[in-house]
Design a protein around this motif. Structure first.
Motif, PDB file in Angstrom:
ATOM      1  N   PHE A  41      -3.139  -2.740   0.067  1.00 18.44           N
ATOM      2  CA  PHE A  41      -4.480  -2.819  -0.505  1.00 18.44           C
ATOM      3  C   PHE A  41      -5.385  -3.502   0.517  1.00 18.44           C
ATOM      4  O   PHE A  41      -5.137  -4.632   0.905  1.00 18.44           O
ATOM      5  CB  PHE A  41      -4.448  -3.574  -1.838  1.00 18.44           C
ATOM      6  CG  PHE A  41      -3.633  -2.855  -2.875  1.00 18.44           C
ATOM      7  CD1 PHE A  41      -4.216  -1.865  -3.650  1.00 18.44           C
ATOM      8  CD2 PHE A  41      -2.297  -3.143  -3.058  1.00 18.44           C
ATOM      9  CE1 PHE A  41      -3.469  -1.182  -4.607  1.00 18.44           C
ATOM     10  CE2 PHE A  41      -1.543  -2.461  -4.000  1.00 18.44           C
ATOM     11  CZ  PHE A  41      -2.126  -1.474  -4.767  1.00 18.44           C
ATOM     12  N   ARG A  42      -6.414  -2.785   0.945  1.00 19.39           N
ATOM     13  CA  ARG A  42      -7.329  -3.303   1.959  1.00 19.39           C
ATOM     14  C   ARG A  42      -8.722  -3.467   1.358  1.00 19.39           C
ATOM     15  O   ARG A  42      -9.114  -2.725   0.470  1.00 19.39           O
ATOM     16  CB  ARG A  42      -7.382  -2.372   3.161  1.00 19.39           C
ATOM     17  CG  ARG A  42      -6.071  -2.310   3.908  1.00 19.39           C
ATOM     18  CD  ARG A  42      -6.228  -1.602   5.215  1.00 19.39           C
ATOM     19  NE  ARG A  42      -4.933  -1.496   5.876  1.00 19.39           N
ATOM     20  CZ  ARG A  42      -4.646  -0.581   6.776  1.00 19.39           C
ATOM     21  NH1 ARG A  42      -5.545   0.307   7.128  1.00 19.39           N
ATOM     22  NH2 ARG A  42      -3.450  -0.555   7.337  1.00 19.39           N
ATOM     23  N   GLU A  43      -9.435  -4.429   1.918  1.00 14.13           N
ATOM     24  CA  GLU A  43     -10.790  -4.699   1.453  1.00 14.13           C
ATOM     25  C   GLU A  43     -11.797  -4.206   2.476  1.00 14.13           C
ATOM     26  O   GLU A  43     -11.644  -4.448   3.680  1.00 14.13           O
ATOM     27  CB  GLU A  43     -10.969  -6.199   1.206  1.00 14.13           C
ATOM     28  CG  GLU A  43     -10.107  -6.709   0.075  1.00 14.13           C
ATOM     29  CD  GLU A  43     -10.285  -8.198  -0.167  1.00 14.13           C
ATOM     30  OE1 GLU A  43     -10.834  -8.896   0.710  1.00 14.13           O
ATOM     31  OE2 GLU A  43      -9.860  -8.653  -1.246  1.00 14.13           O
ATOM     32  N   VAL A  50     -17.197  -6.337  -2.341  1.00 16.70           N
ATOM     33  CA  VAL A  50     -16.036  -5.872  -1.581  1.00 16.70           C
ATOM     34  C   VAL A  50     -15.360  -4.743  -2.340  1.00 16.70           C
ATOM     35  O   VAL A  50     -15.210  -4.810  -3.562  1.00 16.70           O
ATOM     36  CB  VAL A  50     -15.043  -7.040  -1.364  1.00 16.70           C
ATOM     37  CG1 VAL A  50     -13.787  -6.564  -0.665  1.00 16.70           C
ATOM     38  CG2 VAL A  50     -15.697  -8.147  -0.559  1.00 16.70           C
ATOM     39  N   ASP A  51     -14.963  -3.724  -1.627  1.00 19.99           N
ATOM     40  CA  ASP A  51     -14.255  -2.582  -2.203  1.00 19.99           C
ATOM     41  C   ASP A  51     -12.785  -2.701  -1.818  1.00 19.99           C
ATOM     42  O   ASP A  51     -12.439  -2.623  -0.643  1.00 19.99           O
ATOM     43  CB  ASP A  51     -14.863  -1.286  -1.658  1.00 19.99           C
ATOM     44  CG  ASP A  51     -14.379  -0.056  -2.385  1.00 19.99           C
ATOM     45  OD1 ASP A  51     -13.773  -0.196  -3.463  1.00 19.99           O
ATOM     46  OD2 ASP A  51     -14.616   1.063  -1.876  1.00 19.99           O
ATOM     47  N   THR A  52     -11.903  -2.946  -2.783  1.00 16.97           N
ATOM     48  CA  THR A  52     -10.462  -3.026  -2.541  1.00 16.97           C
ATOM     49  C   THR A  52      -9.856  -1.666  -2.852  1.00 16.97           C
ATOM     50  O   THR A  52      -9.947  -1.192  -3.983  1.00 16.97           O
ATOM     51  CB  THR A  52      -9.808  -4.112  -3.409  1.00 16.97           C
ATOM     52  OG1 THR A  52     -10.457  -5.354  -3.154  1.00 16.97           O
ATOM     53  CG2 THR A  52      -8.322  -4.225  -3.111  1.00 16.97           C
ATOM     54  N   GLU A  93       1.733  -4.487  -3.505  1.00 22.85           N
ATOM     55  CA  GLU A  93       1.585  -4.535  -2.056  1.00 22.85           C
ATOM     56  C   GLU A  93       2.927  -4.247  -1.368  1.00 22.85           C
ATOM     57  O   GLU A  93       3.955  -4.799  -1.749  1.00 22.85           O
ATOM     58  CB  GLU A  93       1.062  -5.914  -1.632  1.00 22.85           C
ATOM     59  CG  GLU A  93       0.869  -6.102  -0.155  1.00 22.85           C
ATOM     60  CD  GLU A  93      -0.293  -5.305   0.417  1.00 22.85           C
ATOM     61  OE1 GLU A  93      -0.273  -5.036   1.623  1.00 22.85           O
ATOM     62  OE2 GLU A  93      -1.219  -4.940  -0.340  1.00 22.85           O
TER      63      GLU A  93
END
Length: 129
Positions: A41-43, A50-52, A93
């Motif tokens: 999961f990246r931000e 912030v878009d995760t 994750e």
């Protein structure tokens, strides 16, 4: 004899033109496939915060044929997963998963990788890390 060599050469060229030597054929966009890899999961920043997003790091580099981008096959190592509102509790994750879906180009806002997978289903392959 010369015509036969030309025909064989042209046939081999056509046969191998969609392949990456050592990796197999290029995959077409918008065709259903199974993809395996690890979920991360990246931000990404956006105007309202912030878009995760879930990113699938593929176990093996895949080559995609995307004519709007290039007439050559393009490498896909990490792709964003779209089409799911939330993941099952068993997927967190770094979970190793198999994803059933269609690869498309990431061209709209909120799509942060060159290619994205429109997910049909996702299943864990091993224990949760």
């Amino acid at each position: 004899m010369r015509n036969m060599r030309l025909m064989v050469s042209a046939g081999l060229y056509m046969l191998l033109s969609g392949c990456v030597i050592g990796s197999g054929p290029c995959l077409w966009l918008q065709v259903r496939h199974d993809f395996t890899g690890h979920v991360h999961f990246r931000e990404f920043p956006r105007s309202d915060g912030v878009d995760t997003v879930p990113i699938l790091i593929l176990d093996k580099t895949l080559y995609m044929y995307a004519p709007p981008q290039s007439f050559h096959c393009l490498a896909a190592n990490d792709v964003q997963l779209v089409g799911m509102t939330e993941f099952p509790d068993s997927i967190g994750e770094n979970t190793h998963v198999i994803v059933d879906g269609k690869m498309i180009e990431g061209v709209t806002a909120g799509q942060h990788t060159l290619f994205v997978i429109n997910v049909i289903s996702v299943l864990p392959l091993g224990p949760k890390h």
